[in-house]
Design a protein around this motif. Structure first.
Motif, PDB file in Angstrom:
ATOM      1  N   SER A 142      -4.079  -4.226   2.978  1.00 60.05           N
ATOM      2  CA  SER A 142      -3.924  -5.663   3.193  1.00 60.05           C
ATOM      3  C   SER A 142      -4.070  -6.361   1.845  1.00 60.05           C
ATOM      4  O   SER A 142      -5.073  -6.178   1.147  1.00 60.05           O
TER       5      SER A 142
ATOM      6  N   ASN B  48       1.450  -0.299   6.190  1.00 61.74           N
ATOM      7  CA  ASN B  48       0.812   0.943   6.605  1.00 61.74           C
ATOM      8  C   ASN B  48       1.692   2.138   6.269  1.00 61.74           C
ATOM      9  O   ASN B  48       2.887   2.139   6.530  1.00 61.74           O
TER      10      ASN B  48
ATOM     11  N   LYS C  94     -15.683   2.362   6.955  1.00 58.36           N
ATOM     12  CA  LYS C  94     -15.442   0.920   6.917  1.00 58.36           C
ATOM     13  C   LYS C  94     -14.188   0.674   6.093  1.00 58.36           C
ATOM     14  O   LYS C  94     -13.659   1.582   5.456  1.00 58.36           O
ATOM     15  N   SER C  95     -13.694  -0.555   6.133  1.00 60.35           N
ATOM     16  CA  SER C  95     -12.582  -0.889   5.253  1.00 60.35           C
ATOM     17  C   SER C  95     -13.069  -0.859   3.811  1.00 60.35           C
ATOM     18  O   SER C  95     -14.221  -1.181   3.517  1.00 60.35           O
TER      19      SER C  95
ATOM     20  N   SER D 241      -8.207  -5.362   1.581  1.00 63.54           N
ATOM     21  CA  SER D 241      -8.854  -4.278   2.325  1.00 63.54           C
ATOM     22  C   SER D 241      -7.936  -3.069   2.360  1.00 63.54           C
ATOM     23  O   SER D 241      -6.711  -3.208   2.402  1.00 63.54           O
TER      24      SER D 241
ATOM     25  N   THR E 297      -7.492   6.054   8.297  1.00 54.99           N
ATOM     26  CA  THR E 297      -7.822   6.525   9.642  1.00 54.99           C
ATOM     27  C   THR E 297      -7.103   7.831   9.948  1.00 54.99           C
ATOM     28  O   THR E 297      -5.931   7.999   9.617  1.00 54.99           O
TER      29      THR E 297
ATOM     30  N   TYR F 254      -7.569   0.609   4.526  1.00 50.31           N
ATOM     31  CA  TYR F 254      -8.016   1.285   5.739  1.00 50.31           C
ATOM     32  C   TYR F 254      -7.489   2.718   5.741  1.00 50.31           C
ATOM     33  O   TYR F 254      -6.306   2.953   5.499  1.00 50.31           O
TER      34      TYR F 254
ATOM     35  N   ASP G  38     -11.622   9.322   9.284  1.00 48.15           N
ATOM     36  CA  ASP G  38     -11.698   7.864   9.213  1.00 48.15           C
ATOM     37  C   ASP G  38     -12.689   7.456   8.130  1.00 48.15           C
ATOM     38  O   ASP G  38     -13.793   8.018   8.039  1.00 48.15           O
TER      39      ASP G  38
END
Length: 281
Positions: free
Chosen positions: A110, A44, A60-61, A88, A92, A90, A57
């Motif tokens: 990920s 991250n 979705k991923s 994936s 946010t 992300y 955000d």
């Protein structure tokens, strides 16, 4: 034996907003340690920026197809040049200051497979599409920080208000409700925010009795749907105990996609070189 990576910015990192693309350098970055002993690898990046609308955000991923469809691209390789496919991605919102037009967001990645054993560093390069928007505020309301206390904020604008005659029917107007439900420890409360499903909630701002901003750390890990209403239990960590606070609920208007060029290396054992400073604590 666990092999721990410290993710460190090693090369140029910059943000570009709009077209023609002015370059806006990231003002700071914080990278979490990466444990390669797990079956799947996740890392991250917490990135700060300024002079830009809020990074929202992602709904979705994302995967590489989503990145490419939205006009971006992303290439991740290890020190041997082996491609590492992200499972994936992300994005946010972490925080945003409307007055200063500055904020932070999280970019989490990920990977599909574990890192090869002899990996010494990871290189990430490309352009990540970000959903952005200027934020607007509902009227401020007082919320007593006591178990079960709540306040309502009426949504007196379209599409939630169909015509001026609806104002006379306050009991039937759609609204946002804030409820203080549980004090976990000193300065830490769970506040449930409930709103119509189509209300584009983004985040909250808190103020004390003298209308001074309160820096509040929020954690919005999940939410529930029921009969057209969204309920979000949000953990709010205040810097001290407050009897009541003033709250502004922020919402987005007119999303737009902007590209974030990224070119960084995550290395072993600490900072080798960095052209962008670490996040200020």
């Amino acid at each position: 034996m666990k092999l721990l990576f410290s993710l460190i910015v090693f090369s140029v990192f910059s943000l570009s907003w709009g077209k023609p693309l002015p370059i806006l350098k990231g003002t700071g970055v914080e990278l979490a340690p990466l444990d390669t002993s797990r079956e799947s690898v996740f890392f991250n990046l917490n990135i700060s920026y300024k002079n830009a609308p809020a990074v929202l955000d992602a709904k979705k991923s994302l995967d590489l197809t989503d990145i490419n469809t939205q006009g971006g691209n992303l290439d991740i390789r290890n020190s041997s040049g082996t491609p590492l496919n992200p499972r994936s991605i992300y994005i946010t919102l972490d925080s945003y200051n409307r007055k200063e037009e500055s904020g932070t967001f999280n970019l989490g990645v990920s990977l599909e497979t574990p890192l090869p054993p002899k990996t010494r560093w990871i290189h990430i390069k490309g352009e990540v599409p970000l959903m952005c928007s200027h934020l607007f505020s509902l009227p401020a309301e007082d919320l007593a920080l006591k178990e079960g206390e709540s306040c309502d904020i009426l949504l007196s604008f379209p599409p939630f208000l169909r015509d001026d005659g609806d104002i006379a029917k306050m009991e039937s107007m759609q609204r946002v409700t804030l409820t203080a439900t549980h004090k976990k420890e000193k300065g830490k409360w769970t506040i449930i925010l409930s709103h119509p499903e189509d209300f584009p909630y983004t985040c909250m701002e808190f103020f004390d009795e003298k209308n001074r901003p309160i820096p509040v750390q929020t954690d919005k890990s999940f939410y529930f749907f029921s009969a057209g209403t969204v309920s979000r239990p949000i953990t709010c960590t205040f810097p001290e105990d407050y009897g009541h606070v003033r709250v502004k609920v922020l919402y987005e208007q007119k999303r737009e996609v902007r590209l974030m060029p990224i070119d960084l290396t995550a290395g072993l054992g600490g900072i080798h070189e960095s052209k962008m400073p670490p996040m200020k604590k």
